[in-house]
Design a protein around this motif. Structure first.
Motif, PDB file in Angstrom:
ATOM      1  N   CYS A  15       0.838  -1.195   0.000  1.00 17.79           N
ATOM      2  CA  CYS A  15       0.000   0.000   0.000  1.00 17.79           C
ATOM      3  C   CYS A  15       0.878   1.251   0.000  1.00 17.79           C
ATOM      4  O   CYS A  15       2.021   1.208   0.448  1.00 17.79           O
ATOM      5  CB  CYS A  15      -0.865  -0.023   1.254  1.00 17.79           C
ATOM      6  SG  CYS A  15      -1.951   1.400   1.442  1.00 17.79           S
ATOM      7  N   HIS A  19      -0.751  -4.841   5.535  1.00 12.45           N
ATOM      8  CA  HIS A  19      -2.093  -4.728   6.106  1.00 12.45           C
ATOM      9  C   HIS A  19      -3.177  -4.963   5.059  1.00 12.45           C
ATOM     10  O   HIS A  19      -4.346  -4.797   5.335  1.00 12.45           O
ATOM     11  CB  HIS A  19      -2.269  -3.369   6.784  1.00 12.45           C
ATOM     12  CG  HIS A  19      -2.084  -2.214   5.837  1.00 12.45           C
ATOM     13  ND1 HIS A  19      -0.867  -1.579   5.681  1.00 12.45           N
ATOM     14  CD2 HIS A  19      -2.934  -1.618   4.983  1.00 12.45           C
ATOM     15  CE1 HIS A  19      -0.994  -0.629   4.781  1.00 12.45           C
ATOM     16  NE2 HIS A  19      -2.244  -0.634   4.328  1.00 12.45           N
ATOM     17  N   GLU A  20      -2.774  -5.333   3.822  1.00 14.78           N
ATOM     18  CA  GLU A  20      -3.779  -5.653   2.801  1.00 14.78           C
ATOM     19  C   GLU A  20      -3.570  -7.112   2.441  1.00 14.78           C
ATOM     20  O   GLU A  20      -2.609  -7.452   1.765  1.00 14.78           O
ATOM     21  CB  GLU A  20      -3.579  -4.761   1.574  1.00 14.78           C
ATOM     22  CG  GLU A  20      -3.680  -3.277   1.911  1.00 14.78           C
ATOM     23  CD  GLU A  20      -3.598  -2.368   0.687  1.00 14.78           C
ATOM     24  OE1 GLU A  20      -3.404  -2.869  -0.423  1.00 14.78           O
ATOM     25  OE2 GLU A  20      -3.746  -1.158   0.867  1.00 14.78           O
ATOM     26  N   ASP A  22      -8.597  -2.708   2.156  1.00 14.79           N
ATOM     27  CA  ASP A  22      -8.192  -1.334   2.466  1.00 14.79           C
ATOM     28  C   ASP A  22      -8.627  -0.326   1.407  1.00 14.79           C
ATOM     29  O   ASP A  22      -9.567   0.439   1.609  1.00 14.79           O
ATOM     30  CB  ASP A  22      -6.660  -1.282   2.653  1.00 14.79           C
ATOM     31  CG  ASP A  22      -6.139   0.124   2.950  1.00 14.79           C
ATOM     32  OD1 ASP A  22      -6.913   1.082   2.861  1.00 14.79           O
ATOM     33  OD2 ASP A  22      -4.949   0.260   3.281  1.00 14.79           O
TER      34      ASP A  22
HETATM   35 ZN   LIG Z   1      -3.187   0.432   3.007  1.00 14.11          ZN
END
Ligand SMILES: [Zn+2]
Ligand SMILES: NC(=O)c1ccc[n+]([C@@H]2O[C@H](COP(=O)([O-])OP(=O)(O)OC[C@H]3O[C@@H](n4cnc5c(N)ncnc54)[C@H](O)[C@@H]3O)[C@@H](O)[C@H]2O)c1
Ligand SMILES: [Zn+2]
Lengths: 261, 391
Positions: B38, B60-61, B169
């Motif tokens: 990201c 976090h994705e 996200d």
């Molecule tokens: Zn992100």
């Protein structure tokens, strides 16, 4: 509260605070070193690293505002040109420490009261407590971890009990650190219950300072806030969130595997 | 397992680390099938966000297959395919109950640092600093998912990973950015940043019925992709055109009704304020470089809305708050309230209204993640969105 000439930099121009207890030189150093400390504090493992990081964040903030919360808690004011003692309120030296903290918990007064009224539950949320056992309806026996792997024990009595609203307790004669506490459960409109805790510790001279410093780290109110947060988390979510024990690239794999076994 | 670990600015490596285990009763362990890098990860890569610890697992994705569940988990079973939101939320607190999931009170077990800097902490995030909880991320073979009874979204078998991965996200983030604009018929929405978040903000602004959408960036390929995806889209290359003048021309002198900053704290630019920001950030005198945000505030029409999905971490200097005040602007911002949007947007994908896979520019193996970070950071024009596969 003394006012000193401030050393404005771009950061402080829009964050001026009249409530200053950090002198200008320290302030400038704080702003710059704070960012770096914050960034690198967590390189250190465990509590030392965490403290360093908190300190880093705090320094950034105090550099910006000229106000230091840690100094505040300890009663330190470095803007005083001549000070009598580093502890303005000299609370740690003469005997009594009060800590008051409040936390709003999304549960009914009754549910929260019920957990707390059973003092045996308190070690789940209060890290420094080892156990609490009931002697009779009014008296309970408390064991806490003390410095150097020791334990301290004392008896406490119930001093007030208003169902769903308030519980008070106080240590009996002979306690190593005489202490007392009150917890109140106050209703709100659609915001859960405000839980307000007041703890008081007293003891002659250095012994208290030593014990408090050990039990609470640098700032007693941080420790009480953490206890209350564990209480909130347990009551709202049914668990206390853990992050220790997760994988990371910090240790070689073999070490991580043996630690797990 | 193999995991991508952060060791410092521009230093990420794939390491052999222990497998994650269940630590709380509401946890699940997910075997990752796809994970993405990201724009927010680049802020970590470039060292802009404090409280990273060398060895932290990033990411976090991600999405994958449930391989283990904690004692309290009844909604998921081993073998379920899930997409996991990047924000961690309990579902029980005051904020979760009001759908402000990214403000969750209970997911960050290390709130002190955020409280010191911000007053209060937001929800924890996967793989995104110790200030935000210190949770291991998902650019790995396996990940531990806390509060797995409220976060993970089950995915039907007929949808491919590429189609649903961005529900973790950037699709909800672009969507919330547009929703925050409170779009009315006839509205013009101007969006700064043609990264993946900006791309989804464009699609979402049209979904909310905007009359005119304008996208601003200086990467030709990114603007070109957006134009090919949205036939009525107007783009502005800020290296070639004066943004303010062009926006006035497009709105009969009124200015856009709402402005979205999908750039965040690493804004580019060669105007004096942008150069000064760069110098200050480099010397720790300010932490963020808000050039795009300043421009969005300046361009926004009177009484309009500035919506900020772009991430900011610390202090902004020479912030034109007078312009915001003088025009009576409304500000909306924050980490995305993921849990609120995921089911709804899965519905849009299933109905064939959108295929989020259009943002993908590169597919690499997890073992190639360090190269992916380097290229994604340096060659933004063509490296738009990287999907990593652990297998
Ligand atoms: Zn992100
Ligand atoms: N709010 C949230 O929950 C959330 C979630 C995901 C991402 N984000 C943030 O959204 C932002 C964008 O993410 P992304 O993945 O699309 O990042 P990205 O880095 O791929 O894209 C950013 C784009 O902004 C452009 N840009 C830079 N300066 C500009 C300027 N002055 N004017 C116009 N455009 C400019 C860049 O050229 C680039 O194309 C990041 O800050 C990211 O951290 C926020
Ligand atoms: Zn919550």
């Amino acid at each position: 509260m003394r006012h000193t000439e401030t050393h404005e930099n771009s950061l402080t121009t829009f964050l001026t605070d009249t409530n200053q207890n950090v002198n200008p030189v320290e302030r400038a150093v704080s702003s710059i070193a704070g960012g770096a400390l914050l960034a690198y504090g967590l390189k250190q493992r465990g509590i030392g690293g965490a403290l360093l990081s908190i300190l880093g964040g705090g320094m950034l903030l105090r550099g910006a505002t000229g106000h230091c919360h840690v100094y505040d808690a300890l009663g330190v004011d470095t803007t005083e040109t001549e000070r009598r003692s580093p502890f303005r309120k000299s609370s740690l030296l003469t005997g009594k420490v009060h800590v008051t903290k409040a936390m709003t918990i999304n549960k009914s007064q009754a549910e929260l009261y019920e957990f707390w009224r059973n003092f045996e539950n308190l070690p789940i949320i209060m890290r420094h407590l080892e156990s609490v056992s009931k002697t009779d309806e009014k008296i309970s026996h408390w064991r806490a971890k003390a410095p150097l792997g020791q334990t301290v024990e004392w008896d406490a009595e119930l001093t007030s009990d208003v169902p769903n609203e308030k519980i008070g307790w106080r240590s009996l004669e002979g306690a190593f650190i005489p202490n007392s506490g009150v917890v109140e459960f106050l209703p709100t409109i659609e915001r859960g219950t405000e839980v307000k805790v007041t703890l008081t510790y007293e003891a002659p001279g250095g012994k208290l300072g030593e014990w408090i410093a050990w039990a609470f780290g640098e700032e007693p109110s941080i420790q009480v806030a953490q206890d209350l947060r564990r209480f909130k988390s347990l009551m709202e979510t049914g668990l206390i969130m853990k992050v220790e024990g997760q994988p990371s690239g910090r240790e070689p794999l073999e070490k991580a595997m043996t630690a797990k076994a | 397992m193999k995991a991508l670990c952060w060791f410092g600015k521009h230093d990420v490596r794939v390491e052999n680390v222990a497998d994650p285990t269940i630590l709380n009763s509401r946890d699940a362990i997910v075997k990752i099938t796809s994970t993405a890098i990201c724009g927010s990860d680049l802020h970590l890569y470039n060292g802009y966000i404090p409280t990273m610890e060398p060895g932290d697992i990033l990411g976090h994705e991600f999405m994958g297959e449930v391989v283990e569940v904690g004692a309290s988990i009844t909604n998921l079973k081993v073998g379920d395919r899930v997409v996991v939101p990047f924000t961690i939320a309990c579902g029980n607190c005051f904020y979760c109950k009001r759908e402000l999931w990214s403000c969750c009170d209970n997911s960050n077990p290390k709130p002190e640092i955020a409280e010191t800097l911000y007053g209060y902490t937001g929800s924890a995030l996967f793989g995104y600093t110790h200030m935000m909880g210190g949770f291991a991320g998902g650019q790995a073979e396996y990940v531990r998912v806390p509060f797995a009874d409220v976060g993970p979204l089950k995915i039907p078998d007929h949808l491919a990973d590429d189609q649903v991965l961005f529900l973790s996200d950037i699709f909800p983030t672009g969507y919330m950015a547009a929703e925050n604009c409170n779009i009315h018929p006839g509205d013009t929405v101007a969006i700064w940043g043609a990264g993946p978040v900006g791309q989804f903000a464009v699609k979402s602004a049209f979904m909310f019925g905007a009359e005119q959408v304008v996208l601003i960036d200086h990467y030709h390929d990114r603007l070109e992709l957006a134009r090919s995806e949205n036939e009525n889209l107007i783009t502005i290359n800020f290296d070639e055109e004066e943004v303010y003048d062009r926006l006035l021309e497009l709105t009969g002198g009124r200015g856009p009704d709402s402005c979205i900053d999908a750039v965040g704290l690493e804004s580019h630019g060669s105007t004096p304020d942008a150069i000064l920001d760069y110098a200050k950030a480099a010397t720790y005198l300010a932490t963020d470089r808000p050039h795009a945000l300043r421009q969005a505030i300046y361009c926004c029409r009177k009484g309009g809305t500035v919506s900020v999905p772009g991430v900011y971490g610390g202090f902004l200097d020479k912030f034109n708050f007078g312009a915001a005040f003088g025009k009576g602007l409304t500000f909306k911002m924050g980490q995305t309230n993921m849990h609120k949007y995921m089911p709804r947007l899965l519905g849009e994908i299933e109905a064939g209204k959108i295929d989020p896979s259009f943002v993908i520019s590169h597919r690499l193996k997890l073992s190639e993640a360090p190269i992916a970070y380097e290229r994604f950071n340096a060659e933004k024009n063509s490296w738009r969105k990287v999907v990593l596969s652990p297998n």
